[in-house]
Design a protein around this motif. Structure first.
Motif, mmCIF file in Angstrom:
data_model
loop_
_atom_site.group_PDB
_atom_site.id
_atom_site.type_symbol
_atom_site.label_atom_id
_atom_site.label_comp_id
_atom_site.label_asym_id
_atom_site.label_seq_id
_atom_site.Cartn_x
_atom_site.Cartn_y
_atom_site.Cartn_z
ATOM 1 N N GLN A 9 0.840 -1.200 0.000
ATOM 2 C CA GLN A 9 0.000 0.000 0.000
ATOM 3 C C GLN A 9 0.869 1.242 0.000
ATOM 4 N N LEU A 13 0.948 4.058 -2.780
ATOM 5 C CA LEU A 13 0.572 5.425 -2.441
ATOM 6 C C LEU A 13 1.637 6.439 -2.832
ATOM 7 N N VAL A 16 0.593 7.202 -6.133
ATOM 8 C CA VAL A 16 -0.656 7.959 -6.153
ATOM 9 C C VAL A 16 -0.440 9.400 -5.725
ATOM 10 N N ILE A 17 0.464 9.592 -4.736
ATOM 11 C CA ILE A 17 0.757 10.955 -4.304
ATOM 12 C C ILE A 17 1.247 11.794 -5.458
ATOM 13 N N THR A 19 0.826 11.211 -8.656
ATOM 14 C CA THR A 19 -0.244 11.317 -9.653
ATOM 15 C C THR A 19 -1.267 12.345 -9.233
ATOM 16 N N THR A 20 -1.649 12.302 -7.926
ATOM 17 C CA THR A 20 -2.663 13.219 -7.443
ATOM 18 C C THR A 20 -2.185 14.657 -7.501
ATOM 19 N N GLY A 130 -8.436 13.909 -4.243
ATOM 20 C CA GLY A 130 -7.235 13.114 -4.022
ATOM 21 C C GLY A 130 -7.543 11.812 -3.302
ATOM 22 N N LYS A 131 -8.393 11.888 -2.280
ATOM 23 C CA LYS A 131 -8.778 10.676 -1.549
ATOM 24 C C LYS A 131 -9.548 9.714 -2.452
ATOM 25 N N ARG A 134 -7.138 8.002 -4.865
ATOM 26 C CA ARG A 134 -6.349 6.988 -4.161
ATOM 27 C C ARG A 134 -7.195 5.749 -3.868
ATOM 28 N N ARG A 135 -8.457 5.976 -3.555
ATOM 29 C CA ARG A 135 -9.350 4.852 -3.281
ATOM 30 C C ARG A 135 -9.519 3.988 -4.529
ATOM 31 N N LYS A 138 -6.273 2.169 -5.238
ATOM 32 C CA LYS A 138 -6.053 1.143 -4.221
ATOM 33 C C LYS A 138 -6.943 -0.069 -4.486
ATOM 34 N N GLN A 257 -4.221 1.702 -14.939
ATOM 35 C CA GLN A 257 -4.201 2.770 -13.941
ATOM 36 C C GLN A 257 -4.165 4.149 -14.598
#
Length: 419
Positions: A9, A13, A16-17, A19-20, A130-131, A134-135, A138, A257
């Motif tokens: 994870q 992440l 993802v960080i 990417t976000t 952002g959340k 990420r969800r 994930k 993705q």
């Protein structure tokens, strides 16, 4: 171990960080709203007189000169400079209030409050998006990537000597303890910097860089790291074979993705340029970020397998515990689900198979993780079941079926198209 459970994870992440950050747009450093800038934008609305405009222009020029002087003063610490700039801003505010009439001051305060409210709303929206992203990533990782990686790691287990298995188990425990200690130290330093008013300052950024350098030096001199590197070298050829076996799947994961990210932007009406190749994309971060698996580059383009970094990424893979159901910090439910059609318009069907009798809960969540509807929450015996879902009241967007049983949780993404 908690460390190993969260490892994949954490690696995801990291991607993802980055990417976000790109998704939310390129944002510069935050600065406190400058009253002079606000007045400049509102000169016509404030209906300033020539005398007022001249006074404010002079005040603005003087303020800029004084701020630059404070910044250039090498005799002062950053905390002293920060305090001096705050005092200067307070003086500026008082001076402006004296220049403006009561009516103008009221208008300026109203506009300032509106600006701050809009800014806060935008920040909250960015956080929520952002959340949500990420969800989604994930969920894809849990369902598609983690099982494959664990399967490969299970294959490696057969090649390990019993002695090395014991050593790897010890290393898992050791790294878990170190990670916990590191997290506690980071939280402690964050609290100290916040208490000293240094959060977001150049001093704060410098402290973080020093922390990274210290961490790097500590890893280089760490005996456990040395042992792990030796184990990687011993089984490196076995690991390389396992990497090659899933080469095509890694390409598929990457494309999927990217598609999730692009679709998320489109669904949320978010503009911005395309993701730059090799920067905020899976392609840019495949050099050692997804569960310890890496693409073996050609012509030296991705030669990240070699050297210290390559060894340590393979070390992450070696440390994975193949007996764990998942590596994302939460076990996967035994209950299996299938959705059709997907995407849907006004309805779809959820088939689920209960493999172990017990309480089953099925819910619909939105992309932000909020509960939308509880579909089922009852005891079920082993067998095949079906739910026909009426989606007519749901908006056109992304949702998740969330299935929970005593073993864990499974999520399935589905889309509702325009009706």
């Amino acid at each position: 171990m908690k460390y190993i459970k969260s490892k994949m994870q954490a690696l995801l992440l990291i991607l993802v960080i980055f990417t976000t950050q790109n998704l939310m747009g390129q944002r510069g450093r935050h600065h406190h709203p400058n009253m002079m800038a606000e007045i400049e934008a509102l000169k016509e609305d404030l209906n300033l007189s020539e005398a007022q405009s001249a006074q404010i222009d002079k005040l603005q020029a003087d303020f800029k000169t004084q701020i630059e002087a404070i910044k250039a003063d090498e005799s002062k610490e950053w905390s002293e400079k920060r305090a001096a700039m705050k005092t200067l801003r307070d003086h500026q505010k008082t001076a402006v209030e004296e220049i403006l009439t009561n009516e103008q001051n009221t208008l300026l305060a109203e506009r300032k409050a509106t600006h701050q409210a809009e800014r806060s709303a935008k920040m909250e929206e960015r956080k929520a998006n952002g959340k949500a992203l990420r969800r989604e990533l994930k969920a894809y990782h849990t369902e598609n990537i983690a099982p494959v990686i664990l399967t490969q790691r299970a294959k490696l287990e057969k090649s390990l000597s019993e002695e090395d298995k014991v050593e790897i188990a010890k290393l898992r425990t050791a790294f878990a303890a170190k990670k916990l200690a590191k997290q506690e130290e980071i939280e402690k330093r964050k609290a100290e910097r916040k208490a000293n008013g240094e959060k977001g300052s150049p001093h704060d950024r410098k402290a973080k860089m020093e922390d990274r350098k210290a961490g790097k030096l500590a890893r280089e001199n760490d005996e456990d790291v040395r042992i792990l590197k030796a184990l990687v070298e011993k089984y490196e050829s076995n690991i390389e074979v396992l990497y090659v076996e899933i080469e095509s799947q890694k390409t598929e994961w990457e494309a999927a993705q990217k598609k999730i990210i692009q679709q998320f932007k489109e669904e949320n009406g978010m503009g911005g340029g395309a993701y730059r190749k090799g920067h905020h994309t899976m392609e840019g971060h495949k050099k050692g970020r997804r569960g310890g698996l890496h693409r073996k580059g050609d012509a030296g383009r991705h030669r990240h397998h070699e050297g210290r970094k390559g060894k340590m990424k393979k070390g992450h893979f070696l440390l994975l515990d193949p007996t764990q159901a998942t590596q994302n910090g939460q076990a996967t439910a035994l209950t299996q689900i299938k959705i059709y059609p997907n995407p849907a318009t006004s309805s779809n069907t959820l088939d689920y198979e209960v493999k172990e009798a017990g309480r089953i809960k099925i819910e619909i969540h939105d992309a932000q993780g909020r509960l939308v509807r509880v579909l089922l929450d009852e005891e079920k015996s082993v067998g095949q079941y079906q739910l026909n879902m009426d989606l007519s009241t749901l908006k056109n967007r992304t949702y998740f079926y969330v299935v929970s049983d005593k073993q864990g949780v499974t999520t399935k993404k589905f889309l509702i198209l325009e009706k």
